[in-house]
Design a protein around this motif. Structure first.
Motif, mmCIF file in Angstrom:
data_model
loop_
_atom_site.group_PDB
_atom_site.id
_atom_site.type_symbol
_atom_site.label_atom_id
_atom_site.label_comp_id
_atom_site.label_asym_id
_atom_site.label_seq_id
_atom_site.Cartn_x
_atom_site.Cartn_y
_atom_site.Cartn_z
ATOM 1 N N LEU A 100 -1.787 3.469 -10.181
ATOM 2 C CA LEU A 100 -0.966 4.320 -9.337
ATOM 3 C C LEU A 100 0.517 4.152 -9.615
ATOM 4 O O LEU A 100 1.314 5.054 -9.362
ATOM 5 C CB LEU A 100 -1.243 4.010 -7.855
ATOM 6 C CG LEU A 100 -2.334 4.821 -7.162
ATOM 7 C CD1 LEU A 100 -2.598 4.263 -5.775
ATOM 8 C CD2 LEU A 100 -1.973 6.288 -7.101
ATOM 9 N N GLY A 140 0.859 3.927 -2.970
ATOM 10 C CA GLY A 140 0.277 5.231 -2.683
ATOM 11 C C GLY A 140 1.261 6.324 -2.346
ATOM 12 O O GLY A 140 0.842 7.398 -1.889
ATOM 13 N N TRP A 141 2.562 6.108 -2.618
ATOM 14 C CA TRP A 141 3.549 7.111 -2.235
ATOM 15 C C TRP A 141 3.284 8.486 -2.848
ATOM 16 O O TRP A 141 3.559 9.499 -2.204
ATOM 17 C CB TRP A 141 4.960 6.631 -2.567
ATOM 18 C CG TRP A 141 5.278 6.538 -4.035
ATOM 19 C CD1 TRP A 141 5.160 5.436 -4.822
ATOM 20 C CD2 TRP A 141 5.750 7.583 -4.883
ATOM 21 N NE1 TRP A 141 5.522 5.718 -6.104
ATOM 22 C CE2 TRP A 141 5.897 7.033 -6.180
ATOM 23 C CE3 TRP A 141 6.065 8.932 -4.691
ATOM 24 C CZ2 TRP A 141 6.331 7.780 -7.260
ATOM 25 C CZ3 TRP A 141 6.509 9.678 -5.774
ATOM 26 C CH2 TRP A 141 6.652 9.109 -7.041
ATOM 27 N N LEU A 190 -5.564 0.264 -8.588
ATOM 28 C CA LEU A 190 -4.322 0.248 -7.819
ATOM 29 C C LEU A 190 -3.092 0.212 -8.714
ATOM 30 O O LEU A 190 -2.097 0.889 -8.446
ATOM 31 C CB LEU A 190 -4.325 -0.959 -6.867
ATOM 32 C CG LEU A 190 -5.335 -0.897 -5.719
ATOM 33 C CD1 LEU A 190 -5.347 -2.199 -4.940
ATOM 34 C CD2 LEU A 190 -5.039 0.273 -4.792
ATOM 35 N N LEU A 197 -5.501 13.419 -5.742
ATOM 36 C CA LEU A 197 -6.419 12.287 -5.773
ATOM 37 C C LEU A 197 -7.518 12.512 -6.806
ATOM 38 O O LEU A 197 -7.913 11.584 -7.526
ATOM 39 C CB LEU A 197 -7.024 12.072 -4.379
ATOM 40 C CG LEU A 197 -7.961 10.869 -4.228
ATOM 41 C CD1 LEU A 197 -7.222 9.577 -4.542
ATOM 42 C CD2 LEU A 197 -8.535 10.813 -2.815
ATOM 43 N N LEU A 211 0.651 10.082 -3.087
ATOM 44 C CA LEU A 211 -0.395 10.778 -2.350
ATOM 45 C C LEU A 211 -0.017 11.061 -0.901
ATOM 46 O O LEU A 211 -0.730 11.802 -0.217
ATOM 47 C CB LEU A 211 -1.689 9.952 -2.382
ATOM 48 C CG LEU A 211 -2.251 9.643 -3.780
ATOM 49 C CD1 LEU A 211 -3.469 8.745 -3.668
ATOM 50 C CD2 LEU A 211 -2.595 10.926 -4.521
ATOM 51 N N THR A 260 -3.168 16.603 -1.184
ATOM 52 C CA THR A 260 -3.502 15.201 -1.476
ATOM 53 C C THR A 260 -4.832 15.069 -2.190
ATOM 54 O O THR A 260 -4.969 14.288 -3.142
ATOM 55 C CB THR A 260 -3.522 14.392 -0.173
ATOM 56 O OG1 THR A 260 -2.230 14.440 0.444
ATOM 57 C CG2 THR A 260 -3.886 12.938 -0.446
ATOM 58 N N LEU A 297 0.823 -1.207 0.000
ATOM 59 C CA LEU A 297 0.000 0.000 0.000
ATOM 60 C C LEU A 297 0.859 1.261 0.000
ATOM 61 O O LEU A 297 0.556 2.234 -0.708
ATOM 62 C CB LEU A 297 -0.923 -0.005 1.222
ATOM 63 C CG LEU A 297 -2.111 -0.974 1.175
ATOM 64 C CD1 LEU A 297 -2.855 -0.969 2.501
ATOM 65 C CD2 LEU A 297 -3.058 -0.601 0.036
#
Length: 285
Positions: free
Chosen positions: A202, A47-48, A199, A232, A50, A228, A43
């Motif tokens: 990303l 998600g780095w 996912l 997003l 964000l 963020t 994760l």
């Protein structure tokens, strides 16, 4: 004079069909901790963009260290699960299913979103449990990458996402059977197909600097240092335009149709194999 004692046969393994409760690969507390560690690392790796805080407008290079750490974490998980109860039969079964998944991905190749790899991954995770599903997802994507020359920095992202798909299928309610089970797996396949596309997007979205996307209006590129929520919003727009309405939808339809048509027969076959693969103890007769 007492009767001669009859020698008793040596203890032998007892194979049982209790796979529905715990799966072929038992998940011990230590293995569960390894799964949580791998998932958490995945994760963060995904998600780095964000969560990393940088100065607005500055250049931010991706944390390539994650690309080295993630395979290592996955290896730790595989070792933990092997120590937890993978005997030769389970390993052979895992190898066969991973090879079949890799071949199906090679044949479909994701053309127009037609992706068959999740069909067998979901059914196997359902029958053999979350631990087996996690390992199968890792091995299937790795083997398919070797067959399709798809080895690259994106592979760890795909492996961990596929592992989550297989693990999630093993965590679905166990008591559901019959048509309700097939319907549940179809619904899960649709959700998993869209989640996988979301996912894995990303992993490439932050590197679209200066690259236009056909049909896109407005800014959908990653902006280092922006809030963020703003990044997003751009990412959601990018995903909707580039994959959700095309590749992901094709993957979802393919997975659902394959489960509906072939799912019942494949589930019966896999459960027969599971009853022969699970060893719960020894008995003496």
């Amino acid at each position: 004079m007492s009767a001669p004692e009859v020698p008793r046969p040596a203890a032998r393994s007892r194979v049982t069909g209790s796979v529905d409760r715990r799966g072929v690969v038992p998940v011990s507390p230590r293995t569960a901790a390894a799964l949580v560690l791998a998932s958490a690392a995945g994760l963060v790796m995904l998600g780095w963009p964000l969560i990393v805080d940088v100065d607005p407008g500055s250049r931010m290079d991706p944390p390539f260290l994650f690309l080295l750490l993630m395979p290592a974490v996955l290896v730790v998980v595989l070792v933990e699960m092997t120590e937890g109860g993978m005997d030769s039969r389970v390993l052979a079964l895992l190898g066969v299913l991973a090879a079949l998944d890799a071949v199906m991905r090679l044949l479909s190749a994701g053309t127009a979103g037609v992706e068959l790899v999740f069909f067998l991954l979901i059914l196997a995770g359902r029958v053999f449990g979350p631990g087996f599903g996690f390992v199968l997802g890792v091995l299937a994507l790795f083997a398919s990458a070797l067959l399709t020359a798809g080895v690259g920095p994106w592979l760890p992202f795909q492996m961990i996402c596929a592992a989550w798909v297989g693990m999630g299928a093993g965590l679905l309610p166990r008591r559901v059977r019959g048509r309700a089970e097939v319907a549940m797996l179809m619904a899960y396949g649709v959700v998993a197909a869209y989640a996988y596309g979301l996912l894995t997007n990303l992993s490439g979205w932050p590197f679209l600097f200066g690259i236009g996307v056909p049909g896109a209006s407005g800014d959908i590129q990653y902006v280092p240092g922006d809030p963020t929520l703003e990044n997003l919003r751009r990412f959601v727009a990018y995903t909707l335009i580039t994959s959700t309405t095309s590749w992901d939808t094709g993957r979802a339809i393919t997975t659902a149709v394959a489960i509906a048509v072939l799912g019942p027969a494949v589930l019966v076959t896999l459960r027969r194999a599971a009853r022969r693969a699970v060893v719960t103890g020894t008995t003496a007769q």
